[in-house]
Write an enzyme that holds these catalytic residues in place. Structure first.
Site, PDB file in Angstrom:
ATOM      1  N   LYS A  75      -4.282   5.458 -22.828  1.00 28.66           N
ATOM      2  CA  LYS A  75      -4.700   4.683 -21.691  1.00 28.66           C
ATOM      3  C   LYS A  75      -5.448   5.900 -20.758  1.00 28.66           C
ATOM      4  CE  LYS A  75      -3.869   2.024 -18.196  1.00 28.66           C
ATOM      5  NZ  LYS A  75      -3.638   0.434 -17.128  1.00 28.66           N
ATOM      6  N   ARG A 118      -2.052  -6.238 -16.810  1.00 33.31           N
ATOM      7  CA  ARG A 118      -0.716  -6.169 -17.138  1.00 33.31           C
ATOM      8  C   ARG A 118      -0.015  -5.449 -15.649  1.00 33.31           C
ATOM      9  NH1 ARG A 118      -0.606  -0.743 -15.071  1.00 33.31           N
ATOM     10  NH2 ARG A 118      -1.021   0.804 -16.624  1.00 33.31           N
ATOM     11  N   GLN A 146      -6.221  -5.988  -7.949  1.00 32.24           N
ATOM     12  CA  GLN A 146      -4.634  -6.866  -8.365  1.00 32.24           C
ATOM     13  C   GLN A 146      -4.148  -7.749  -7.685  1.00 32.24           C
ATOM     14  OE1 GLN A 146      -4.032  -4.586 -10.511  1.00 32.24           O
ATOM     15  NE2 GLN A 146      -5.723  -3.063 -10.970  1.00 32.24           N
ATOM     16  N   ASP A 167      -5.937  -8.261   4.489  1.00 30.05           N
ATOM     17  CA  ASP A 167      -6.376  -7.003   4.000  1.00 30.05           C
ATOM     18  C   ASP A 167      -7.539  -7.205   4.997  1.00 30.05           C
ATOM     19  OD1 ASP A 167      -8.084  -6.605   0.579  1.00 30.05           O
ATOM     20  OD2 ASP A 167      -9.252  -6.031   2.272  1.00 30.05           O
ATOM     21  N   GLY A 229       0.070   0.302  -4.999  1.00 31.35           N
ATOM     22  CA  GLY A 229      -1.641   1.499  -5.507  1.00 31.35           C
ATOM     23  C   GLY A 229      -0.744   2.591  -4.703  1.00 31.35           C
TER      24      GLY A 229
HETATM   25  N1  LIG Z   1       0.496   0.169 -10.316  1.00 31.41           N
HETATM   26  C1  LIG Z   1       0.456  -0.068 -11.348  1.00 31.41           C
HETATM   27  O1  LIG Z   1       0.326  -0.308 -12.242  1.00 31.41           O
HETATM   28  C2  LIG Z   1      -1.395  -0.217 -11.145  1.00 31.41           C
HETATM   29  C3  LIG Z   1      -2.679  -0.150 -12.139  1.00 31.41           C
HETATM   30  C4  LIG Z   1      -3.935  -0.805 -11.289  1.00 31.41           C
HETATM   31  C5  LIG Z   1      -4.145   0.154  -9.996  1.00 31.41           C
HETATM   32  N2  LIG Z   1      -3.197  -0.027  -9.529  1.00 31.41           N
HETATM   33  C6  LIG Z   1      -3.738  -0.165  -7.599  1.00 31.41           C
HETATM   34  O2  LIG Z   1      -3.924  -0.453  -7.510  1.00 31.41           O
HETATM   35  C7  LIG Z   1      -4.753  -0.695  -5.749  1.00 31.41           C
HETATM   36  C8  LIG Z   1      -6.086  -1.826  -5.757  1.00 31.41           C
HETATM   37  O3  LIG Z   1      -6.378  -2.056  -7.015  1.00 31.41           O
HETATM   38  P1  LIG Z   1      -7.754  -2.940  -7.228  1.00 31.41           P
HETATM   39  O4  LIG Z   1      -7.993  -3.029  -8.417  1.00 31.41           O
HETATM   40  O5  LIG Z   1      -6.666  -4.226  -6.737  1.00 31.41           O
HETATM   41  O6  LIG Z   1      -8.776  -2.582  -5.774  1.00 31.41           O
HETATM   42  P2  LIG Z   1     -10.010  -3.874  -5.042  1.00 31.41           P
HETATM   43  O7  LIG Z   1     -10.635  -1.717  -4.501  1.00 31.41           O
HETATM   44  O8  LIG Z   1     -10.385  -4.324  -6.366  1.00 31.41           O
HETATM   45  O9  LIG Z   1      -8.864  -4.302  -3.784  1.00 31.41           O
HETATM   46  C9  LIG Z   1      -8.035  -3.320  -2.832  1.00 31.41           C
HETATM   47  C10 LIG Z   1      -8.332  -4.217  -1.506  1.00 31.41           C
HETATM   48  O10 LIG Z   1      -7.118  -3.793  -1.377  1.00 31.41           O
HETATM   49  C11 LIG Z   1      -7.916  -3.742   0.641  1.00 31.41           C
HETATM   50  N3  LIG Z   1      -7.444  -2.445   1.329  1.00 31.41           N
HETATM   51  C12 LIG Z   1      -7.472  -1.092   1.216  1.00 31.41           C
HETATM   52  N4  LIG Z   1      -7.221  -0.933   2.600  1.00 31.41           N
HETATM   53  C13 LIG Z   1      -5.853  -2.011   3.195  1.00 31.41           C
HETATM   54  C14 LIG Z   1      -4.896  -1.902   3.867  1.00 31.41           C
HETATM   55  N5  LIG Z   1      -4.279  -0.336   4.516  1.00 31.41           N
HETATM   56  N6  LIG Z   1      -4.491  -3.023   4.143  1.00 31.41           N
HETATM   57  C15 LIG Z   1      -4.545  -4.577   3.992  1.00 31.41           C
HETATM   58  N7  LIG Z   1      -5.597  -4.210   2.457  1.00 31.41           N
HETATM   59  C16 LIG Z   1      -6.487  -2.823   2.463  1.00 31.41           C
HETATM   60  C17 LIG Z   1      -9.031  -3.456   0.490  1.00 31.41           C
HETATM   61  O11 LIG Z   1     -10.102  -4.126   0.776  1.00 31.41           O
HETATM   62  C18 LIG Z   1      -9.759  -4.489  -1.296  1.00 31.41           C
HETATM   63  O12 LIG Z   1      -9.404  -5.669  -1.010  1.00 31.41           O
HETATM   64  C19 LIG Z   1      -5.123   0.553  -6.458  1.00 31.41           C
HETATM   65  O13 LIG Z   1      -4.415   1.757  -5.257  1.00 31.41           O
HETATM   66  C20 LIG Z   1      -5.138   0.920  -7.568  1.00 31.41           C
HETATM   67  O14 LIG Z   1      -5.028   2.497  -8.009  1.00 31.41           O
HETATM   68  C21 LIG Z   1      -1.773  -0.127  -9.495  1.00 31.41           C
END
Ligand SMILES: NC(=O)c1ccc[n+]([C@@H]2O[C@H](COP(=O)([O-])OP(=O)(O)OC[C@H]3O[C@@H](n4cnc5c(N)ncnc54)[C@H](O)[C@@H]3O)[C@@H](O)[C@H]2O)c1
Length: 329
Positions: A75, A118, A146, A167, A229
């Site tokens: 990926k 996933r 997520q 959020d 995150g």
């Molecule tokens: N562990 C994994 O396998 C995995 C996989 C995919 C994404 N991620 C990570 O998950 C995180 C979220 O991704 P997403 O696709 O949901 O993004 P997204 O932008 O769709 O959602 C993230 C949300 O977090 C909020 N946010 C930002 N800072 C914040 C804070 N300090 N307190 C509370 N809310 C806050 C934003 O306003 C937003 O609504 C990213 O860091 C991404 O890299 C992890």
């Protein structure tokens, strides 16, 4: 030989989240018993933390061989804050599969939907083995893509009694509450402050925050905390005092996400990790937590999950004649 190209729409026609949870569980078991091979992902910093280039983004190369599916693939996925400003999902991703015997490229498909599903499934499976169940109360930080998939996936394994969601965008939290009202059995409370969401049997953080917003003193005994995150969302004191630390991939978790800073400062090392989720699922290490334990669980995300789900998608898409074929050579 031709390669099958599959869009997100094709993928969603042949698989659902419940099946993704099952595939993720089997793949964790494979990681635990050594039949799945997953090297540490390679990151390309495009301004996520580096000052050059200035794009506030990153890409990860995540290869894997998944034994129970006898498939290999990679990926190529990342996140870019600029995408959100133009109405695109934060995550961008493609998955490439090969036949592991001769290396032919069998499929190229969207990876965004699979990544989102996933990632929720990883938490749901970890909780299946760590939380006593059958119902669960959740504290959630981050109500984006997520945040939604975490909740939906967990609802496939447990009845969700209540969610308290925080959020930085209240509008995002309110949209989440409305979207998830049929998924969560009990109430969804939009928290006014970060402190108000530090509650429940599991605290899940899925934000892009670079601040360590979950404080050690907020986390009660009997809680499992999932900082998922890309940066550190829980404070150093919680990480250093957690009774158990469970991760999906030791190499990756030492170099990215919640543990990175403490590892670089020499305050956390491999021996401080008690188990991998794979070892717990494979029955090699203890699972269910006690009422007095505070557990840190980090599913940082492995390519194995994406490759496994993609291989099931390809098999079904072929059977239904979905997608298009392309000869690269
Ligand atoms: N562990 C994994 O396998 C995995 C996989 C995919 C994404 N991620 C990570 O998950 C995180 C979220 O991704 P997403 O696709 O949901 O993004 P997204 O932008 O769709 O959602 C993230 C949300 O977090 C909020 N946010 C930002 N800072 C914040 C804070 N300090 N307190 C509370 N809310 C806050 C934003 O306003 C937003 O609504 C990213 O860091 C991404 O890299 C992890």
């Amino acid at each position: 030989m031709s390669t099958v190209l599959l869009s997100q729409k094709d993928i969603m026609k042949v698989i659902d989240l419940e099946e993704v949870v099952q595939i993720v569980e089997k793949t964790f078991e494979g990681l635990g018993n050594g039949t799945t091979i997953n090297p540490t992902k390679v990151g390309l910093d495009l301004g996520e933390t580096a000052s050059y280039p200035p794009y506030q983004g990153f890409m990860n190369a995540m290869p894997a061989y998944v034994g129970w599916r006898d498939v290999a693939g990679i990926k190529w996925a990342g996140g870019f804050l600029e995408r959100k400003k133009i109405g695109l999902p934060y995550i961008t991703s493609l998955i490439l599969l090969i036949d592991p015997k001769i290396g032919n490229f069998t499929a190229v498909m969207d990876g965004e939907w699979i990544t989102t599903m996933r990632t929720g499934a990883q938490t749901a499976v970890a909780l299946k083995y760590l939380h006593k169940g059958p119902s669960i109360r959740l504290g959630l930080y981050g109500a984006g893509a997520q945040g939604h998939s975490q909740t939906e996936a967990i609802s496939k394994v447990f009845d969700i009694e209540e969610v308290r969601v925080y959020d930085i965008s209240r509008a995002a939290a309110e949209k989440y509450a409305s979207d998830m009202k049929d998924v969560v059995k009990g109430p969804i409370v939009v928290a006014d402050t970060p402190r108000d969401a530090a509650w429940g049997d599991a605290i899940v953080c899925v934000t892009q925050s670079k601040e360590k917003f979950v404080k050690n003193e907020w986390v009660k005994p009997g809680t499992i905390v999932f900082p998922m995150g890309s940066y550190q969302e829980v404070d150093d004191e919680f990480i250093l005092s957690a009774d158990r630390v469970v991760v999906d991939h030791i190499g990756q978790c030492l170099h990215r996400g919640a543990l990175k800073e403490l590892v670089e400062a020499g305050k956390f090392e491999e021996k401080d990790i008690d188990a991998t989720i794979g070892e717990v699922v494979a029955g090699k290490k203890p699972g269910k937590i006690s009422d007095s334990d505070r557990v840190l669980c980090i599913p940082i995300g492995t390519g194995a999950m994406d490759v496994a789900v993609a291989s099931v998608v390809l098999e079904r898409a072929r059977a239904k004649g979905l997608g298009s074929s392309f000869n690269f050579v």
